[in-house]
Scaffold this active site. Structure first.
Site, PDB file in Angstrom:
ATOM      1  N   ASP A   1       3.985  59.256  33.730  1.00 51.87           N
ATOM      2  CA  ASP A   1       3.060  60.065  32.938  1.00 51.87           C
ATOM      3  C   ASP A   1       3.934  61.054  32.152  1.00 51.87           C
ATOM      4  O   ASP A   1       4.509  61.980  32.719  1.00 51.87           O
ATOM      5  CB  ASP A   1       2.080  60.791  33.870  1.00 51.87           C
ATOM      6  CG  ASP A   1       1.036  61.585  33.085  1.00 51.87           C
ATOM      7  OD1 ASP A   1       1.330  62.004  31.944  1.00 51.87           O
ATOM      8  OD2 ASP A   1      -0.062  61.815  33.623  1.00 51.87           O
TER       9      ASP A   1
ATOM     10  N   TYR B   1      -0.793  65.221  38.540  1.00 56.31           N
ATOM     11  CA  TYR B   1      -1.905  65.884  37.830  1.00 56.31           C
ATOM     12  C   TYR B   1      -3.190  65.851  38.679  1.00 56.31           C
ATOM     13  O   TYR B   1      -3.526  64.813  39.260  1.00 56.31           O
ATOM     14  CB  TYR B   1      -2.121  65.154  36.504  1.00 56.31           C
ATOM     15  CG  TYR B   1      -3.337  65.594  35.724  1.00 56.31           C
ATOM     16  CD1 TYR B   1      -3.397  66.844  35.129  1.00 56.31           C
ATOM     17  CD2 TYR B   1      -4.437  64.745  35.583  1.00 56.31           C
ATOM     18  CE1 TYR B   1      -4.513  67.241  34.417  1.00 56.31           C
ATOM     19  CE2 TYR B   1      -5.554  65.136  34.870  1.00 56.31           C
ATOM     20  CZ  TYR B   1      -5.588  66.380  34.292  1.00 56.31           C
ATOM     21  OH  TYR B   1      -6.693  66.772  33.590  1.00 56.31           O
TER      22      TYR B   1
ATOM     23  N   ARG C   1     -14.868  47.195  19.644  1.00 59.98           N
ATOM     24  CA  ARG C   1     -14.283  47.445  20.975  1.00 59.98           C
ATOM     25  C   ARG C   1     -13.005  46.627  21.164  1.00 59.98           C
ATOM     26  O   ARG C   1     -12.033  47.087  21.757  1.00 59.98           O
ATOM     27  CB  ARG C   1     -15.313  47.126  22.073  1.00 59.98           C
ATOM     28  CG  ARG C   1     -14.715  47.136  23.473  1.00 59.98           C
ATOM     29  CD  ARG C   1     -15.733  47.201  24.611  1.00 59.98           C
ATOM     30  NE  ARG C   1     -16.961  46.476  24.384  1.00 59.98           N
ATOM     31  CZ  ARG C   1     -17.089  45.139  24.457  1.00 59.98           C
ATOM     32  NH1 ARG C   1     -16.057  44.385  24.749  1.00 59.98           N
ATOM     33  NH2 ARG C   1     -18.260  44.571  24.236  1.00 59.98           N
TER      34      ARG C   1
ATOM     35  N   LYS D   1      -3.358  66.231  24.769  1.00 64.63           N
ATOM     36  CA  LYS D   1      -2.487  67.391  24.888  1.00 64.63           C
ATOM     37  C   LYS D   1      -1.589  67.510  23.654  1.00 64.63           C
ATOM     38  O   LYS D   1      -2.083  67.746  22.569  1.00 64.63           O
ATOM     39  CB  LYS D   1      -1.704  67.305  26.198  1.00 64.63           C
ATOM     40  CG  LYS D   1      -2.567  66.941  27.421  1.00 64.63           C
ATOM     41  CD  LYS D   1      -3.623  67.969  27.747  1.00 64.63           C
ATOM     42  CE  LYS D   1      -4.674  67.479  28.741  1.00 64.63           C
ATOM     43  NZ  LYS D   1      -4.176  66.909  29.987  1.00 64.63           N
TER      44      LYS D   1
END
Ligand SMILES: *Cc1c(COP(=O)(O)O)cnc(C)c1O
Length: 401
Positions: free
Chosen positions: A188, A111, A59, A213
């Site tokens: 973004d 978004y 992690r 994306k």
């Protein structure tokens, strides 16, 4: 290598041949824990992918993730990158750097998932206050600023109305005119991709991507990342990444590294297709009310897009000349464009934001933003452009029969 051009960096950085085996492809490093030769002496502290800190637990740090973080930072002309398990987790980590009760100004057409996170999670749970405004109007921006405003959240182009914000203008206004060094400007950059737009070069402090994306590019990985040149902000993000634990798996990081290597080729081809499709839709006044694409001269922010982007991207929005009935029929009759959420992959997708991706935006806000029932969003892929145009043309004709 960090100083080379985009395609060279995207292909080589983070993918240096392995020092022991010569492997050309980064290892998918699955180990959750790492041996320590002596107490406190971490393995891998010579590895640039570990950012010099070495490895102890997956992690906290992982070689495959480090390789992705190095290549994506360089592709955004940034010093630091931090990867997360999704674009949403990456965005949340940015908001988690600011104090309870702070204020954030966001572009109004942000978004759908981002506004839901802001309105339904950070506002009630962390008492963070949000204002959603059009960032083209600097007076409105000035009047909306508060003494405890900590973030300005830009998306450009926006989703789905493809609004463009002049990033340099906003950054100049905040930093140079108003001297608000305490405010971080976040962009973004998911729709534009690091190939077509580099917000850090335009004065932004923080860049966010949904790697899901275009960077992933093949509809098979969910991931996100944040890039910055600000060392303090970077170490805050690292602390949050480790402390809250929304980390991507080593396999996802491998997929993202692989996707990034062809981003420039896919973007060039998708943009070429998008420009032809946008021209076709704009001329098709029988079935189309309006076509929105930043590459069209008719787009209200075409000149800003031309100035701040190296390409116009491959997202197109248009209004079917009809109501929900024709829009549904159109979507139903498509054969190559797939009716689906998401965007940015090799295959072309079509969707109706009012009913799908933006259904969580309150109806009155949707109407104000122009997200009407007859608005269709296309994510143009890299198929043959004539086939794509023929598909749209057939589906439109059938919708109006
Ligand atoms: C998809 C998307 C996100 C969220 O990313 P996930 O990877 O789906 O969590 C954020 N911003 C934009 C612009 C997006 O398109």
């Amino acid at each position: 290598m960090e100083k080379k051009n985009f395609a060279t960096k995207a292909i080589h950085l983070g993918s240096e041949p392995d020092v022991i085996t010569g492997a050309m492809v980064p290892n998918i490093a699955l180990s959750t824990t790492y041996s320590q030769k002596q107490l406190g002496n971490l393995s891998g502290s010579q590895d640039p992918n570990s950012f010099g800190l070495g490895y102890e637990y997956q992690r906290t740090g992982n070689p495959t993730r480090g390789a992705f973080e190095r290549v994506i930072a360089a592709c955004e002309n940034g010093k630091y990158a931090v990867a997360f398990s999704s674009g949403s987790a990456a965005g949340a980590a940015i908001v988690q750097t600011i104090e309870t009760g702070s204020h954030v100004i966001s572009i109004d057409d942000v978004y759908g998932g981002t506004q839901r996170q802001f309105r339904k999670i950070f506002n009630p749970n962390s008492n963070i206050k949000f204002d959603f405004i059009d960032l083209q109007d600097l007076n409105l921006l000035k009047n909306t600023l508060k003494s405890d405003t900590k973030l300005i959240w830009i998306e450009s182009p926006t989703n789905p109305t493809l609004k463009i914000t002049d990033i340099k203008k906003v950054s100049n206004f905040i930093k140079n005119e108003l001297k608000r060094e305490d405010i971080k400007i976040v962009v973004d950059n998911t729709f534009a991709t690091p190939y077509f737009q580099n917000p850090l070069d335009l004065g932004a402090d923080v860049v966010l991507h949904s790697v899901t994306k275009y960077i992933g590019g093949h509809s098979d990985v969910v991931m996100g990342c944040v890039i910055t040149n600000d060392q303090k902000f970077y170490s805050d993000l690292r602390f949050i990444q480790n402390g809250l634990g929304a980390v991507p798996s080593p396999f996802d990081c491998y997929m993202a590294i692989r996707g990034l290597k062809t981003l420039h080729l896919r973007m060039e081809r998708a943009e070429e297709n998008a420009l032809q499709i946008a021209n076709y839709l704009e001329k098709n006044t029988t079935y189309v009310d309006k076509c929105i694409y930043p590459g069209l001269e008719s787009h209200p922010n075409h000149l800003i897009a031309k100035k701040q982007m190296k390409g116009y991207g491959a997202m197109i929005t248009f209004l079917v000349k009809g109501d929900l009935k024709q829009t549904k029929l159109f979507l139903q009759n498509l054969q190559i464009f797939t009716l689906a959420e998401s965007l940015g992959a090799v295959e072309s997708l079509a969707e109706c934001p009012a009913l799908m991706t933006h259904a969580s935006v309150p109806k009155e806000d949707r109407t104000k933003l122009g997200i009407l029932d007859n608005l269709v969003r296309l994510s143009v892929g890299v198929e043959n452009e004539e086939d794509l145009i023929e598909d749209l043309d057939n589906a439109l004709k059938l919708a109006f029969q």
